[in-house]
Structure formats: structure tokens, C-alpha cells
Design a protein around this motif. Structure first.
Motif, mmCIF file in Angstrom:
data_model
loop_
_atom_site.group_PDB
_atom_site.id
_atom_site.type_symbol
_atom_site.label_atom_id
_atom_site.label_comp_id
_atom_site.label_asym_id
_atom_site.label_seq_id
_atom_site.Cartn_x
_atom_site.Cartn_y
_atom_site.Cartn_z
ATOM 1 N N HIS A 83 -47.744 -15.114 -13.177
ATOM 2 C CA HIS A 83 -46.506 -15.349 -12.442
ATOM 3 C C HIS A 83 -45.365 -15.242 -13.449
ATOM 4 O O HIS A 83 -45.493 -15.677 -14.594
ATOM 5 C CB HIS A 83 -46.519 -16.739 -11.804
ATOM 6 C CG HIS A 83 -45.361 -16.981 -10.886
ATOM 7 N ND1 HIS A 83 -44.115 -17.355 -11.343
ATOM 8 C CD2 HIS A 83 -45.259 -16.883 -9.534
ATOM 9 C CE1 HIS A 83 -43.299 -17.484 -10.310
ATOM 10 N NE2 HIS A 83 -43.966 -17.198 -9.203
ATOM 11 N N SER A 95 -40.133 -20.399 -8.431
ATOM 12 C CA SER A 95 -39.024 -19.581 -8.929
ATOM 13 C C SER A 95 -37.773 -20.395 -9.208
ATOM 14 O O SER A 95 -36.862 -19.916 -9.893
ATOM 15 C CB SER A 95 -38.692 -18.483 -7.926
ATOM 16 O OG SER A 95 -39.820 -17.683 -7.677
ATOM 17 N N ASP A 139 -44.115 -8.950 -10.642
ATOM 18 C CA ASP A 139 -42.714 -9.137 -10.272
ATOM 19 C C ASP A 139 -42.308 -8.185 -9.159
ATOM 20 O O ASP A 139 -41.930 -8.612 -8.084
ATOM 21 C CB ASP A 139 -41.790 -8.953 -11.474
ATOM 22 C CG ASP A 139 -40.323 -9.133 -11.097
ATOM 23 O OD1 ASP A 139 -40.032 -10.051 -10.304
ATOM 24 O OD2 ASP A 139 -39.480 -8.374 -11.569
ATOM 25 N N THR A 178 -41.958 -9.822 -5.731
ATOM 26 C CA THR A 178 -40.630 -9.898 -5.126
ATOM 27 C C THR A 178 -40.608 -9.217 -3.774
ATOM 28 O O THR A 178 -40.036 -9.735 -2.794
ATOM 29 C CB THR A 178 -39.596 -9.258 -6.070
ATOM 30 O OG1 THR A 178 -39.615 -9.957 -7.319
ATOM 31 C CG2 THR A 178 -38.202 -9.326 -5.486
ATOM 32 N N VAL A 236 -37.826 -13.312 -6.921
ATOM 33 C CA VAL A 236 -39.241 -13.266 -7.279
ATOM 34 C C VAL A 236 -40.082 -13.769 -6.104
ATOM 35 O O VAL A 236 -39.977 -13.243 -5.007
ATOM 36 C CB VAL A 236 -39.523 -14.055 -8.578
ATOM 37 C CG1 VAL A 236 -40.847 -13.633 -9.178
ATOM 38 C CG2 VAL A 236 -38.418 -13.857 -9.611
#
Length: 346
Positions: free
Chosen positions: A89, A106, A150, A154, A292
Motif C-alpha cells: 500500500h 490514505s 497506486d 486509485t 489513492v
């Protein structure tokens, strides 16, 4: 070890020899990096856009999309062991602040963000923590999944948030079918029933979008032509527009593609959304930011990947060719995602 380091904003990063990181605390995890994704965010980092937000101490190692194999763990770590294949992560969260308590990694108040405000994974070894690592099937190769940390996360996070509004008969528009967008298209196909219209300036990207499940594709010419085509395909506008570009005019086009009460999900960035307040209230439209994703989002995304429902389209570069990869991304020559590997590409 070798690492791609940023020394000054506006200048190319360099490949440096630096000391290997060491375990500093009981929850730390050292990872032999198998692959690090290259992201448009890296271009913005090099430009200095993140300096006012994250204030990183230069020089530092880039790379916030990372996967590899566990090298060493701290004394309290029990969820992974040396040799495990892992994806990280992007944030190393604390687990104790209010945001962490509700699973919003996040927004952790005490997080570090390797590759953005701390040393990242464009290196042979990186330091992370136990809360950031997701253990994977050892059959998965880091170079095939690193950018899901990512770009994939995202894109999936935005689609996951919008999924309740994308039931059968609804329309989703994706602006940008590149590194983030091609994951967004697959996520939409996997977890929603919406028709998917994709807008991009590249014929190659649109061809890829059709292969991945797009119902309609629109070549980005003039805004008026795009708006007319999308309005026709969506019978009056989309319930949700996912803007994976966020600059160069895409952020201004997106609201034109919505129907009343629609939602503009901003994922790419660099530009500025400019909407008259009377338009927001009279049309009851929403502008929704996306940063994210959560740890659980990443676990769900890796499940879809293991099921073959999400795959990355990549171009591989050795670590020493980082600036070639950056140039290809900046010029639009990359279709899919650029991946840096610390061992020779073969």
C-alpha cells in the motif's frame, strides 16, 4: 545499492549508490524490490507540485508503486515472512489515529508516503511497515502487478465509491484510457453493470479500451465534438464521469458530459475545476475527489487480479533507464504503465 534519486525540482533524477535501508522498529519490513511503477505523479513530483503539500527532504528515492519479496521483518511482524511476495500500500499508516481506526489509511495522521515524502521503491531494497504489505500468491510476478499499488488502487477506489450509482441502465464515462484509466475500465466491467464510454486522444488507447470492455469510444478532438458524441451514446449524459487526466482541459470538459444529478470523479490532477456555483446547484452535480485508496481496496483489487479480471498493460525498463521511461511517459508514447525493474529486463 542503486536508487533513482531526486536532487532538485525541475531536473532529471539520477541513479545513485546509497546505503541499504535497515530495520528501525518492530513493525518494519524490508522488501527486495521486484518492480516499481512509474506514474504521472512522479512527473508532478519532479516539477515540484508536491513540495508545498508533503515537504520532502531532498534528495530522496522516488517510487510509490512497489512490489517485491520480503527480505527481513521486525520483531512484531507476523503477517508476512522473509521470501513472501508482497505488494505495498502506498502509505505506511500508524493504525492508531481516527482515520486509521475507520480504515481510511490514505488519511492517516502519522503516515509516511514512500516515494513522495520518504524514500520509495525505485531502488533495490525499500523500507515499509507491516500495515502496508499485502501478501500475494507467489505465482504473481512483481513486474506484472506493481503499478496496481497506486494507479490500480486509485482507479479501483474511485470506481468502488461510485459503484452503487452504476446499476444496469446507467452510463459511466472514462476520460483517459492510459495507466490509470485502463484499470478503471476493467474495474467498471468487473464490479458494475454500467455502459462504459471512453474518451482519449490516442487511437491505440481507445483500441485497448475496447478490448477491456468499453461499450463506446470517442476520439478526443474538440470539446464540442466529444460532448455531442458522449451525449448521444449516454442518451443525455453520464451518471458518473471519471476524469483520469485532470489537466490540459479534461477537467473542464468532464462536467459537460454529465447529466443532471451526475458526479464528476476527479482522479488525475494538475489543472483546476472551474464551475459556476449556479450550475452546481441548478444541475445538482457533484465534484468528488479521490486519493489513492484503502488497504481493503487494495486487497479487493488483488482478488480481482488473481481472478484474471484486472490485468496491467506494461512497458518494462531497467532501473538505469528511469529517465527514458520518464520521457516516454511525458511525451505520451507509453500505452499502459511504465515499470522499472532493478534487475535486467528479460
Amino acid at each position: 545499492m542503486k536508487a533513482v534519486r531526486l536532487h532538485s525540482y525541475g531536473e532529471h533524477p539520477t541513479l545513485d549508490d546509497v546505503p541499504e535501508p535497515k530495520l528501525l522498529g518492530p513493525w518494519d519490513v524490508l522488501v527486495d524490490v521486484g518492480a516499481a511503477g512509474l506514474c504521472r505523479t512522479d512527473l508532478h513530483i519532479i516539477e515540484g507540485q508536491w513540495d508545498p503539500i508533503q515537504h520532502p527532504h531532498l534528495p530522496y528515492t522516488l517510487g510509490h508503486e512497489n512490489a517485491g519479496w520480503v527480505r527481513e521483518v521486525g520483531s512484531a511482524v507476523h503477517n508476512v515472512a522473509p521470501g513472501d511476495t508482497v505488494i505495498m500500500h502506498p502509505l505506511t499508516s500508524c493504525g492508531l489515529c481516527p482515520a486509521c481506526r475507520i480504515g481510511q489509511d490514505s488519511h492517516c495522521e502519522n503516515a509516511t508516503f514512500p516515494g513522495i515524502n520518504a524514500n520509495g521503491g525505485m531502488a533495490e531494497i525499500m523500507l515499509t511497515n507491516a500495515r502496508a504489505v499485502v501478501k500475494l500468491d507467489p505465482a504473481l510476478q512483481p513486474r506484472d502487478i506493481a503499478a496496481l499499488a497506486d494507479a490500480g488502487l486509485t482507479a479501483y477506489h474511485a470506481v468502488r465509491k461510485a459503484a452503487a450509482d452504476l446499476f444496469p441502465g446507467t452510463h459511466a464515462v472514462v476520460i483517459g484510457a492510459g495507466g490509470l484509466g485502463h484499470i478503471g475500465i476493467q474495474s467498471l466491467s468487473a464490479i458494475t453493470s454500467a455502459d462504459i464510454t471512453v474518451v482519449d486522444r490516442s487511437e491505440a488507447a481507445l483500441e485497448l479500451a475496447r478490448e477491456l470492455g468499453a461499450t463506446h469510444t470517442v476520439l478526443a478532438t474538440t470539446d464540442d465534438e466529444v460532448a455531442r458524441a458522449v451525449t448521444e451514446f449516454t442518451s443525455g449524459g453520464a451518471q458518473v464521469v471519471f476524469d483520469f487526466v485532470g489537466e490540459r482541459g479534461a477537467e473542464l470538459l468532464a462536467p459537460r458530459l454529465l447529466r443532471n444529478r451526475g458526479s464528476h470523479y476527479v482522479i488525475g490532477y494538475g489543472g483546476a475545476v472551474n464551475l459556476p456555483t449556479i450550475e452546481i446547484i441548478s444541475r445538482e452535480i457533484n465534484v468528488i475527489g479521490n486519493l489513492v485508496g484503502t488497504y481493503n481496496d487494495l486487497v479487493e483489487l488483488m482478488t480481482l487480479t488473481a481472478q484474471g479480471k484486472v490485468t496491467l498493460h506494461t512497458a518494462l525498463y531497467p532501473l538505469e533507464a528511469a529517465n527514458d521511461a520518464i520521457a516516454d511517459l511525458d511525451s505520451g508514447r507509453l500505452v499502459g504503465r511504465g515499470i522499472l525493474v532493478p534487475t535486467p529486463v528479460g
